[in-house]
Design a protein around this motif. Structure first.
Motif: not given
Length: 385
Positions: A324-332
């Motif tokens: 699920e950590g990919i989503h915060s990276v994608e937002l940034a």
């Protein structure tokens, strides 16, 4: 397995803190059996009892002394070390962010091929009672459709000395970004955890607005969802004293998190229903003032590590699966890319396109950073906030 043998890679602020927690007996049914850092002084000084010291991560991973590893190094190494650990069959907990950019997230996640290997991320804000209660309200449907989200998170104030304390800090080559990659991964994770991923973003990033750095230290982003709802995310490391206020406007009222507790001004009749049926032109629906208590901030980092241990030994579900950590990276990444090209960016983000843009930033950078050598090499290997 009755006891989990754990190693830690990276002995900066966070890695050093984790060592101290193990030495203080915060964790049961486990032992800290190995630690690793390239800095001999940090290895010597670490509060890690009789844990075996390593200067090379691969050597530690292949030593047979550990069953699991916590990775607390600077950001880019999260990907390479995470892949290495997973390929060695080690249960792996990666500090935030799991990678610097989406393409590396995809590579890291692809390395998790064995479902019996536990792979977690350090999103400790998911243990905060305020956000847990808010998620319960949203998921239960109590708030109704969410129409607007505003999050002002500007209490990240940092001095120039903070940025000068390590060569990797606030550089494209060392950190891959600024406030979005260092301070805000937790809030960006909470954003997608609570509200899901938006369809598009238009962001404005101030690069070195408040500090002598080459990355963003001031961000204002507008996010839009497929159902028409929208949000604004504002953050900086340049304001003091700063604010941390999350406001949600939904069909059944407004929820504010600022400090302790949730303040819910609850509509007796949903907004859209009232708008269609009310015979007057200005009247608002009647409201209840509700305070939802949520004292304290929860177990935070300790809670995530305990959950990681329980997931390995007992099969307990993870609070923060690394995937699920990919989503915060994608937002940034999306916010930075939008500011760079001066356009709206659609999600899902093209990871390869952003990776190429980031590489170009690194290759063409002419920024010369002033580093305070008195801070020592220790700062260069810190995984901190």
């Amino acid at each position: 397995m009755d006891e989990l043998r754990i190693g830690i890679v990276g002995l900066g602020n966070m890695g050093g803190t984790y060592c101290g927690q193990f030495s203080a007996g915060e964790y049961k049914r486990c032992r800290l059996t190995a630690i690793c850092d390239s800095d001999a002084q940090k290895l010597e000084a670490a509060n890690a009892g009789d844990a075996k010291r390593f200067s090379d991560a691969r050597e530690m991973f292949e030593s047979g002394l550990i069953d699991a590893v916590i990775i607390a190094t600077p950001h880019y190494a999260h990907t390479t070390l995470g892949i290495m650990a997973l390929e060695k069959g080690l249960h792996t907990l990666v500090d935030k962010p799991i990678s610097v950019h989406k393409a590396d997230c995809e590579r890291l996640i692809a390395a998790h091929t064995d479902s019996s290997v536990v792979f977690a991320a350090m999103f400790n804000q998911r243990t905060d009672p305020r956000y847990i209660k808010l998620k319960e309200l949203i998921d239960s449907g109590e708030l109704g459709k969410i129409n607007r989200i505003n999050w002002i998170i500007t209490d990240w104030f940092r001095t120039q000395q903070y940025y000068s304390s390590g060569g990797w800090r606030a550089t494209w080559a060392g950190e891959g970004g600024g406030v979005l990659l260092n301070q805000c991964p937790h809030q960006l994770d909470l954003w997608q955890w609570l509200f899901g991923m938006p369809a598009k973003v238009r962001a404005f990033c101030g690069v070195g607005r408040y500090h002598e750095i080459e990355v963003e230290d001031d961000v204002t982003a507008y996010l839009e969802y497929a159902d028409g709802s929208n949000g604004v995310f504002i953050t900086t490391t340049g304001e003091a004293p700063g604010t941390n206020r999350l406001e949600i406007a939904a069909e059944k009222g407004r929820v504010i998190i600022e400090g302790d507790d949730l303040q819910w001004l609850r509509n007796e009749v949903p907004t859209s229903e009232w708008s269609k049926t009310c015979q007057g032109g200005f009247q608002k629906p009647a409201q209840w003032e509700i305070t939802i208590p949520a004292k304290g901030r929860g177990p935070q980092h300790v809670g995530i590590i305990r959950n990681f241990i329980e997931a390995v030994l007992d099969g307990k579900p993870l609070i923060a699966p690394a995937e699920e950590g990919i989503h915060s990276v994608e937002l940034a990444n999306g916010m930075i890319h939008s500011a760079d090209i001066g356009q709206t960016v659609n999600f899902p983000l093209d990871g390869a396109t952003y990776e190429a843009a980031l590489k170009k930033k690194i290759e063409t950078s002419t920024f010369v950073k002033k580093v305070d050598e008195s801070a020592g090499k220790a700062a260069d290997m810190s995984s901190t906030y």
